[in-house]
Design a protein around this motif. Sequence first.
Motif, PDB file in Angstrom:
ATOM      1  N   PHE A 185       4.584  -7.223  12.315  1.00  6.77           N
ATOM      2  CA  PHE A 185       3.678  -6.404  11.517  1.00  6.77           C
ATOM      3  C   PHE A 185       4.290  -6.094  10.149  1.00  6.77           C
ATOM      4  N   ILE A 186       5.547  -5.645  10.131  1.00  8.30           N
ATOM      5  CA  ILE A 186       6.210  -5.317   8.869  1.00  8.30           C
ATOM      6  C   ILE A 186       6.305  -6.554   7.978  1.00  8.30           C
ATOM      7  N   ASN A 187       6.651  -7.693   8.570  1.00  6.78           N
ATOM      8  CA  ASN A 187       6.737  -8.927   7.799  1.00  6.78           C
ATOM      9  C   ASN A 187       5.394  -9.270   7.167  1.00  6.78           C
ATOM     10  N   ARG A 188       4.318  -9.135   7.924  1.00 11.41           N
ATOM     11  CA  ARG A 188       2.988  -9.441   7.382  1.00 11.41           C
ATOM     12  C   ARG A 188       2.621  -8.494   6.246  1.00 11.41           C
ATOM     13  N   VAL A 189       2.934  -7.211   6.417  1.00 14.97           N
ATOM     14  CA  VAL A 189       2.637  -6.245   5.357  1.00 14.97           C
ATOM     15  C   VAL A 189       3.368  -6.620   4.076  1.00 14.97           C
ATOM     16  N   VAL A 190       4.649  -6.944   4.186  1.00 16.80           N
ATOM     17  CA  VAL A 190       5.442  -7.294   3.009  1.00 16.80           C
ATOM     18  C   VAL A 190       4.926  -8.579   2.366  1.00 16.80           C
ATOM     19  N   TYR A 236      -0.909  -8.198  -4.097  1.00 12.32           N
ATOM     20  CA  TYR A 236      -0.741  -7.035  -4.971  1.00 12.32           C
ATOM     21  C   TYR A 236       0.528  -7.118  -5.813  1.00 12.32           C
ATOM     22  N   ASN A 237       1.085  -8.305  -5.957  1.00 15.49           N
ATOM     23  CA  ASN A 237       2.301  -8.512  -6.751  1.00 15.49           C
ATOM     24  C   ASN A 237       3.447  -7.599  -6.326  1.00 15.49           C
ATOM     25  N   GLY A 238       3.540  -7.332  -5.047  1.00 14.88           N
ATOM     26  CA  GLY A 238       4.647  -6.538  -4.522  1.00 14.88           C
ATOM     27  C   GLY A 238       4.521  -5.046  -4.743  1.00 14.88           C
ATOM     28  N   ILE A 239       3.386  -4.580  -5.248  1.00 15.47           N
ATOM     29  CA  ILE A 239       3.187  -3.154  -5.517  1.00 15.47           C
ATOM     30  C   ILE A 239       2.101  -2.633  -4.579  1.00 15.47           C
ATOM     31  N   VAL A 240       2.425  -1.592  -3.820  1.00 10.89           N
ATOM     32  CA  VAL A 240       1.448  -1.003  -2.901  1.00 10.89           C
ATOM     33  C   VAL A 240       0.422  -0.250  -3.736  1.00 10.89           C
ATOM     34  N   PRO A 241      -0.859  -0.607  -3.614  1.00 10.98           N
ATOM     35  CA  PRO A 241      -1.876   0.047  -4.433  1.00 10.98           C
ATOM     36  C   PRO A 241      -2.138   1.492  -3.987  1.00 10.98           C
ATOM     37  N   GLU A 242      -2.604   2.292  -4.926  1.00 15.95           N
ATOM     38  CA  GLU A 242      -3.004   3.659  -4.599  1.00 15.95           C
ATOM     39  C   GLU A 242      -4.230   3.591  -3.694  1.00 15.95           C
ATOM     40  N   PRO A 243      -4.314   4.489  -2.709  1.00 16.91           N
ATOM     41  CA  PRO A 243      -5.505   4.464  -1.841  1.00 16.91           C
ATOM     42  C   PRO A 243      -6.750   4.871  -2.621  1.00 16.91           C
ATOM     43  N   SER A 244      -7.873   4.252  -2.275  1.00 16.74           N
ATOM     44  CA  SER A 244      -9.146   4.594  -2.900  1.00 16.74           C
ATOM     45  C   SER A 244      -9.931   5.481  -1.941  1.00 16.74           C
ATOM     46  N   ASN A 245     -11.225   5.488  -2.056  1.00 18.98           N
ATOM     47  CA  ASN A 245     -12.047   6.295  -1.151  1.00 18.98           C
ATOM     48  C   ASN A 245     -11.929   5.760   0.271  1.00 18.98           C
TER      49      ASN A 245
END
Length: 95
Positions: free
Chosen positions: A52-57, A64-73
Motif C-alpha cells: 500500500f505504501i509503495n503504491r501511494v508513493v 502529482y510530481n511527488g507532492i501530496v495535494p491539498e484535500p478538496s471538498n
Amino acid sequence: MVTRIFRGIPWAARRIALCLNANAPETKDNDFTWKDFQARNNNELVAIFGNFINRVVVLTNKYYNGIVPEPSNFNDVDQETLAAVRAIQMLSPAP
C-alpha cells in the motif's frame, strides 16, 4: 466461494481458519501453534501495508510530481471513511 463460507464469521476466526487451511498438510495432522499463526498473520499484514505504501508513493510521484495535494471538498464516502477512522482511533489505547 471462500467469502460465502466465511460470511458472518468474526474476522479473527476467519484469520485462524485461513491460517489452518494454508498450513494443512495432505497426509498428516496439522501442527498449529500460536507463534506460527502470529508470524503468518504479521508477515501478511506487513506485506499488504508495504505494498500500500509503495503504491501511494509511486502514484503520488506519477500523478502529482511527488507532492501530496491539498484535500478538496469531501463527498459522502470521504466523510464516512473519516468518521470510521476517527472512531477506530478513539478505541485505540494511547501509546
